[in-house]
Design an enzyme around this catalytic site. Structure first.
Site, PDB file in Angstrom:
ATOM      1  N   TRP A  34      20.448  31.493   7.284  1.00  0.00           N
ATOM      2  CA  TRP A  34      21.334  31.933   8.380  1.00  0.00           C
ATOM      3  C   TRP A  34      21.168  30.958   9.540  1.00  0.00           C
ATOM      4  CZ3 TRP A  34      23.876  37.005   8.749  1.00  0.00           C
ATOM      5  CH2 TRP A  34      24.455  37.247   9.992  1.00  0.00           C
ATOM      6  N   ASP A  35      22.131  30.065   9.685  1.00  0.00           N
ATOM      7  CA  ASP A  35      22.020  28.982  10.669  1.00  0.00           C
ATOM      8  C   ASP A  35      22.748  29.347  11.962  1.00  0.00           C
ATOM      9  OD1 ASP A  35      21.359  26.477  11.617  1.00  0.00           O
ATOM     10  OD2 ASP A  35      22.341  25.358  10.005  1.00  0.00           O
ATOM     11  N   CYS A  78      17.566  29.962  10.937  1.00  0.00           N
ATOM     12  CA  CYS A  78      17.572  28.542  11.260  1.00  0.00           C
ATOM     13  C   CYS A  78      18.459  28.391  12.488  1.00  0.00           C
ATOM     14  CB  CYS A  78      18.173  27.791  10.059  1.00  0.00           C
ATOM     15  SG  CYS A  78      18.486  26.043  10.356  1.00  0.00           S
ATOM     16  N   ASN A 110      24.110  26.802  15.295  1.00  0.00           N
ATOM     17  CA  ASN A 110      24.001  25.406  15.707  1.00  0.00           C
ATOM     18  C   ASN A 110      24.564  25.047  17.072  1.00  0.00           C
ATOM     19  OD1 ASN A 110      22.608  23.845  13.618  1.00  0.00           O
ATOM     20  ND2 ASN A 110      24.156  24.738  12.281  1.00  0.00           N
ATOM     21  N   ARG A 141      29.001  20.419  18.657  1.00  0.00           N
ATOM     22  CA  ARG A 141      29.191  20.201  17.225  1.00  0.00           C
ATOM     23  C   ARG A 141      30.571  20.733  16.793  1.00  0.00           C
ATOM     24  NH1 ARG A 141      26.133  21.969  11.699  1.00  0.00           N
ATOM     25  NH2 ARG A 141      25.683  19.904  10.956  1.00  0.00           N
ATOM     26  N   ASP A 164      23.592  24.269   0.802  1.00  0.00           N
ATOM     27  CA  ASP A 164      23.678  24.263   2.268  1.00  0.00           C
ATOM     28  C   ASP A 164      25.131  24.177   2.720  1.00  0.00           C
ATOM     29  OD1 ASP A 164      22.946  23.271   5.167  1.00  0.00           O
ATOM     30  OD2 ASP A 164      21.025  23.806   4.258  1.00  0.00           O
ATOM     31  N   ASP A 165      25.331  23.678   3.905  1.00  0.00           N
ATOM     32  CA  ASP A 165      26.631  23.630   4.584  1.00  0.00           C
ATOM     33  C   ASP A 165      27.687  22.878   3.756  1.00  0.00           C
ATOM     34  OD1 ASP A 165      28.547  23.660   6.516  1.00  0.00           O
ATOM     35  OD2 ASP A 165      27.380  22.585   8.027  1.00  0.00           O
ATOM     36  N   ASP A 187      14.466  20.496  11.942  1.00  0.00           N
ATOM     37  CA  ASP A 187      15.265  19.536  11.174  1.00  0.00           C
ATOM     38  C   ASP A 187      14.511  18.232  11.000  1.00  0.00           C
ATOM     39  OD1 ASP A 187      17.423  21.045  10.545  1.00  0.00           O
ATOM     40  OD2 ASP A 187      18.710  20.310  12.151  1.00  0.00           O
TER      41      ASP A 187
HETATM   42  C1  DGJ Z   1      21.317  22.594  10.801  1.00  0.00           C
HETATM   43  C2  DGJ Z   1      20.178  22.938   9.897  1.00  0.00           C
HETATM   44  O1  DGJ Z   1      18.982  22.913  10.598  1.00  0.00           O
HETATM   45  C3  DGJ Z   1      20.163  22.004   8.715  1.00  0.00           C
HETATM   46  O2  DGJ Z   1      19.069  22.269   7.912  1.00  0.00           O
HETATM   47  C4  DGJ Z   1      21.450  22.156   7.969  1.00  0.00           C
HETATM   48  O3  DGJ Z   1      21.523  23.443   7.414  1.00  0.00           O
HETATM   49  C5  DGJ Z   1      22.621  21.902   8.893  1.00  0.00           C
HETATM   50  N1  DGJ Z   1      22.550  22.698  10.075  1.00  0.00           N
HETATM   51  C6  DGJ Z   1      23.920  22.157   8.198  1.00  0.00           C
HETATM   52  O4  DGJ Z   1      24.986  22.039   9.033  1.00  0.00           O
END
Ligand code: DGJ
Length: 727
Positions: free
Chosen positions: A477-478, A526, A480, A443, A366-367, A548
């Protein structure tokens, strides 16, 4: 043929296997809505009561007192003339005028279904799977031509709609609103169902009785959002999970949307859905065409359950594309909740090795693997590996993971840029912003301006090269943050309101390019969990991280609500650690496993911390899911008990051949002396014999459906599952 036309009376009847949708042209020019519901023969139009007199109505023609657009049921209302209800389209011509009467001028029928250029849409694989009716409406004075496209997917019991607006005049036209769908119902005897939520609480079910005036849901966030999903349904009197008339509408779009119902003074209801006209306008030059996204309409006369099964099958088979449409999805382990940003190569390889030993098939990093990202405040946009953490690079790490006998997947968030990044320092104008205004951060990040072709090209190039240079089987592929202070450095003043939709077109272009060039990679979308769980994303990426919030109890609500529209195969669903990181709740590994298994299964915790007993239990869950996943992912889901209505939740999955069943029952809080509790199955053959695998007991289908299985439980947060097989 799914389209029947009475050419003399200009009546258009769209017919799926179980649904009818009927329109008629009145007075030779206006397109009226007649009926949507259970399949029927074409009705006698004398009975349709489309035109009627009502006191204090303004008339389109002085000599005809029944011809007031304020009362007639319209198919695509323009809001001009005598209609005061909510319009489907609003335009501004160059002279400042906004009157835009749309008159019927013709129709065309074609086999199959056309793709929507640049936009996600349901597709057909053979011409016989669908029929398309185009109805053409025109504002003759200004040369504006509107094509309403209806595709009838008879076998799938669904009708799709989209709208094209073409400027056939000689001057620019500004579109200020273009709904994808509008339907006028004769009464307001309905409840409206919606799927609101928040981060970590996505798609909870709410119902409300229709009242006079407007009731609507929308997103203005630049994404379909956690807060509201682009889906609503109208439920007729007495409708629930298994009975009653239900009308579902869902927009295949990932950006700002609006949907709602206006109940007018005569208690008629106008249902609408489309791109949100807030922060939207589109300048159409002569000869140009604007295409509105697709809306998918599903009618069920057997309640919400059947509506969902129709959406599930259609989206599974004719919205999701690529290799993974028909393939079982791998069980994955993700390191996010195991390590957050605090990992190195050794830790990741150890986690992957542990995952393999438990039978897990894919390990996802992940990240935190790129730039100098050791927290969430920097480096988005700098898609090069952090060698301090991962000295062998992504390629070397992926190979080490693969050597353990498990596939490798990677997280990216390509639509974003951190102010503290090389990319931002080089291209400060690449983000969404307005000159001299605050660039609001969320963020610690800004949104890249995907309405720009150069930005899209950068993403295609950088993400494409990561995929080209390492053995990566999966991408998460996020995305945020939501959009704020909208502006694009490249668009002229009169086109600034086009930015949110141009962003979506840019994103879809980027996804088409990247996904198209990497057909063997499984993509999961995501957005801080399920903030962009919509049909638009599913067209490019066959699964979505549902939320999440991985708490076993919270997930009952989230997955139940999500399943109203979206197939089980699309719902990422993982077991995480306790106390749960989002809620602090402690639940058993069994409950967490049973909930996660009712989706696209995986783990999201430090696998190396399991006790030997827990490892055994996890091996059992993994093995069980492998046995069940074909029909959990592609069978029919029946929701049996709703967590929104009580202390329990239950559902079952029935294989396509109707022989295999997996049923799960969950009780949230213990009750003392609760009386007999049962779970009644659905969808079985009444005189079929079904054997419970665990006990060998045999029951007839009618007994399982009418009397049900006894459920006996002790303690809070309990779950029980049954595996049945038709003998
Ligand atoms: C938000 C995602 O929903 C999480 O699962 C994770 O990937 C974080 N971002 C990582 O920054």
């Amino acid at each position: 043929m799914g389209i029947i036309v009475d050419k003399e009376n200009l009546v258009f009847h769209l017919q799926t296997n179980e649904t009818s949708y009927i329109m008629a042209v009145k007075k030779g020019k206006y397109l009226a809505h007649v009926y949507w519901g259970k399949k029927m023969n074409t009705p006698n139009m004398d009975n349709a009561l489309l035109m009627r007199w009502s006191c204090f109505g303004a008339m389109e023609e002085q000599e005809d007192a029944t011809y007031s657009m304020d009362y007639v049921r319209q198919e695509y209302p323009t809001g001009c003339g005598t209609d005061y209800r909510i319009p489907a389209i609003e335009v501004e011509y160059k002279d400042g005028s906004r009157v835009c009467p749309l008159e019927y001028t013709g129709y065309k029928i074609s086999k199959g279904k056309r793709p929507l250029e640049g936009l996600p849409a349901v597709y057909v694989e053979a011409e016989e799977e669908g029929d398309t009716l185009d109805i053409i409406l025109e504002d003759k004075l200004k040369g504006l031509r509107v094509t309403l496209a209806y595709s009838v997917l008879s076998k799938y019991n669904a009708i799709t709609r989209s709208v094209k607006v073409e400027n056939g005049g000689e001057e620019n036209v500004k579109l200020e609103k273009v709904m994808s769908l509008s339907v006028d119902f004769e009464t307001s005897d309905y409840e409206m169902l919606q799927l609101p939520g928040a981060w970590g609480r996505e798609r909870h079910i709410e119902r409300r009785v229709l009242r006079s005036g407007l009731q609507s849901v929308e997103s203005r966030r630049g994404a379909s959002s956690h807060q509201m999903n682009p889906f609503i349904a109208l439920l007729g009197p007495g409708a629930n999970e298994t009975v009653g008339n239900v009308y579902g509408i869902n927009l295949v779009y990932s950006g700002n949307f609006t949907a709602g119902v206006e109940v007018d003074s005569l208690f008629q209801s106008r249902l609408y859905m489309g791109i949100n006209n807030y922060d939207f306008s589109w300048l159409l030059e002569p000869g140009e065409v604007f295409t509105a996204p697709e809306a998918v309409m599903v009618f069920s006369s057997h309640g919400l359950g059947e509506m969902s099964r129709i959406y599930h099958k259609l989206y599974r088979e004719r919205l999701v594309r690529g290799k993974y449409r028909d393939a079982v999805r791998p069980i994955l382990a993700n390191n996010w909740e195991a390590t957050y940003f605090d990992f190195d190569e050794e830790k990741i390889v150890a986690l992957a090795g542990e995952a393999k030993s438990l039978g897990i098939e894919l390990f996802v990093l992940d990240d935190g693997w790129f730039g100098k990202r050791n927290g969430d405040n920097c480096s988005l946009g700098d898609w090069f590996v952090n060698r301090e953490k991962l000295p062998s690079g992504i390629d070397g790490l992926a190979k080490k993971v693969k050597e353990q006998g498990i596939s490798f997947g990677l997280w990216v968030e390509p639509e974003m840029v951190s102010p503290d990044s090389e990319l931002y320092r080089k291209h400060p104008d690449w983000c969404i912003h307005v000159k001299d205004r605050n660039r609001t951060q969320c963020r610690s990040q800004l949104t890249l301006d995907l309405s720009r072709r150069d930005v899209c090209d950068y993403i295609i190039e950088t993400i494409g090269s990561i995929l080209d240079n390492a053995p990566i089987s999966y991408i998460k592929w996020d995305m945020n943050r939501h959009m704020t202070n909208l502006g694009s450095a490249l668009l002229p003043a009169e086109r600034q309101k086009e930015m949110p939709h141009r962003y979506m077109l840019g994103l879809y272009h980027v996804l088409e390019e990247i996904v198209g060039k990497h057909p063997d990679v499984l993509f999961e979308s995501c957005s801080g969990g399920g903030g962009r769980f919509d049909g638009g994303m599913l067209y490019y990426m066959p699964q979505t991280w549902t939320s999440d919030d991985t708490d076993g109890v919270e997930r009952l609500y989230i997955q139940y609500g999500t399943s109203l529209v979206y197939p089980i195969s699309t719902m990422g669903s993982h077991v995480s650690a306790v106390p749960n990181h989002q809620s602090g709740r402690v639940t058993s590994l069994k409950l967490r496993g049973d909930v996660a298994m009712s989706g696209n299964f995986g783990y999201e915790l430090d696998l190396t911390k399991f006790t030997p007993e827990e490892k055994e239990e996890v091996r059992g869950q993994v093995a069980q899911y492998k046995e069940l996943r074909t029909f959990i992912q592609s069978g029919d889901m029946y929701r049996l008990q709703s967590p929104f209505e009580g202390n329990t939740a239950a559902w079952m999955f029935l294989s396509q051949d109707k022989k295999e069943i997996f049923a799960a029952y969950f009780r949230i809080c213990a009750k003392v002396n609760p009386g007999i509790t049962r779970m009644k199955l659905q969808g079985l053959q009444p005189d079929g014999i079904y054997e419970i695998k665990e006990t060998g007991q045999r029951f007839r289908g009618d007994e399982l459906m009418e009397i049900g299985l006894v459920v006996d439980m002790h303690g809070d947060y309990q779950s029980r599952t049954w595996r049945l097989h038709k003998v």
